[in-house]
Design an enzyme around this catalytic site. Structure first.
Site, PDB file in Angstrom:
ATOM      1  N   GLU A 108     -16.941 -11.360 -33.622  1.00 25.02           N
ATOM      2  CA  GLU A 108     -16.105 -10.482 -34.436  1.00 25.02           C
ATOM      3  C   GLU A 108     -16.833  -9.190 -34.802  1.00 25.02           C
ATOM      4  OE1 GLU A 108     -13.098 -10.947 -34.707  1.00 25.02           O
ATOM      5  OE2 GLU A 108     -12.807 -13.084 -34.304  1.00 25.02           O
ATOM      6  N   ARG A 118      -0.525 -16.671 -43.387  1.00 26.13           N
ATOM      7  CA  ARG A 118       0.712 -17.192 -42.790  1.00 26.13           C
ATOM      8  C   ARG A 118       0.995 -18.595 -43.280  1.00 26.13           C
ATOM      9  NH1 ARG A 118       1.686 -20.435 -38.636  1.00 26.13           N
ATOM     10  NH2 ARG A 118      -0.525 -20.482 -38.051  1.00 26.13           N
ATOM     11  N   CYS A 171     -10.872 -17.078 -42.522  1.00 30.74           N
ATOM     12  CA  CYS A 171     -12.023 -16.614 -41.736  1.00 30.74           C
ATOM     13  C   CYS A 171     -12.341 -15.152 -42.029  1.00 30.74           C
ATOM     14  CB  CYS A 171     -11.762 -16.821 -40.242  1.00 30.74           C
ATOM     15  SG  CYS A 171     -11.805 -18.546 -39.707  1.00 30.74           S
ATOM     16  N   HIS A 194     -15.636 -16.599 -33.854  1.00 33.42           N
ATOM     17  CA  HIS A 194     -14.521 -17.531 -33.712  1.00 33.42           C
ATOM     18  C   HIS A 194     -14.699 -18.332 -32.431  1.00 33.42           C
ATOM     19  CE1 HIS A 194     -11.594 -15.576 -36.697  1.00 33.42           C
ATOM     20  NE2 HIS A 194     -11.528 -16.867 -36.928  1.00 33.42           N
TER      21      HIS A 194
END
Length: 242
Positions: A108, A118, A171, A194
């Site tokens: 990342e 979500r 995350c 990830h």
């Protein structure tokens, strides 16, 4: 009367002083607990296998890996991460999380100051359009050498990519909070990776890619070795068109 023979003093034995090796700052490596209905989280399954292992730095000194499992919970995960940083005073912090649907190790690049969940976290919290840190900067870039890490992973035969988004769930929340915290810890670098589903998970999600835990463990070791020994990142393409 016979003279007594002279007394011979026994030699004094000097016990050598053993110099204890200098203690090197550890590496803090974190994974997450299961979430979203899963019974396992490959991030912790991989990270815990490296607990207690050592990685050599530029000077050959060994840095011990300390693994921690963090809760999938907004706020709480940051509290526990910050406690670990304060107690361990690590040289480097690498956080690892599961990203079902991705096919490679994703290094990342950037964390944004936004929580937009979500689904609810493991404590039922579901922040929407809220900042990770009130009045914090819009984003933080990792200060790990992700291009050099990318090259090393690919050379080792491990699928990897540079990712331009860590999402807006726990995350990213952890990644942003980590980089915000490290502003007050000079010389400590941090980042986030990830990883895909494990094969057993992917079997429950038709068509989803996966990566074996053994491969992830190998990849994390390569990533950490490169991060510890690289101060100036490589200049190679790692962007995306979308």
């Amino acid at each position: 009367m016979k003279a007594r023979p002279p007394t011979v003093q026994a030699p004094t034995l000097q016990t050598p002083t053993l110099q204890a090796p200098a203690l090197q700052a550890p590496i803090l490596l974190t994974g997450f607990a299961p979430f979203g209905g899963e019974t396992d989280n490959p991030s912790w399954d991989a990270v815990r296998r490296l607990d207690g292992a050592s990685i050599a730095g530029n000077d050959g000194a060994e840095h011990r890996i300390v693994a921690r499992c963090l809760p999938v919970a907004f706020g709480q995960c940051l509290d526990e991460l910050n406690q670990a940083i304060d107690s361990l005073r690590p040289a480097l912090v690498l956080c690892v999380g599961q990203a079902g649907g991705r096919a490679q190790l994703s290094l990342e690049r950037i964390a944004i100051n936004l929580d937009d969940a979500r689904i609810a976290d493991n404590r039922g919290a579901q922040p929407i359009d809220e900042p990770v840190v009130a009045d914090g900067p819009a984003a933080y870039f990792t200060d790990l050498p992700i291009k050099a890490m990318l090259a090393a992973l690919r050379t080792a035969g491990i699928p990897a990519e540079v990712s331009q988004t860590a999402g807006t769930y726990v995350c990213n929340h952890l990644f942003y909070g980590l980089m915000h915290t490290l502003r007050g810890h000079d010389g400590v670098r941090g980042g986030f990776i990830h990883i895909p589903y494990a094969p057993a998970q992917a079997a429950r999600h038709a068509g989803a890619p996966s990566l074996a835990i053994d491969t992830v463990v190998q990849g994390l070791r390569v990533a950490l070795e490169t991060a510890l020994t690289t101060r100036v990142d490589r200049r190679i393409a790692g962007g995306a068109e979308h």
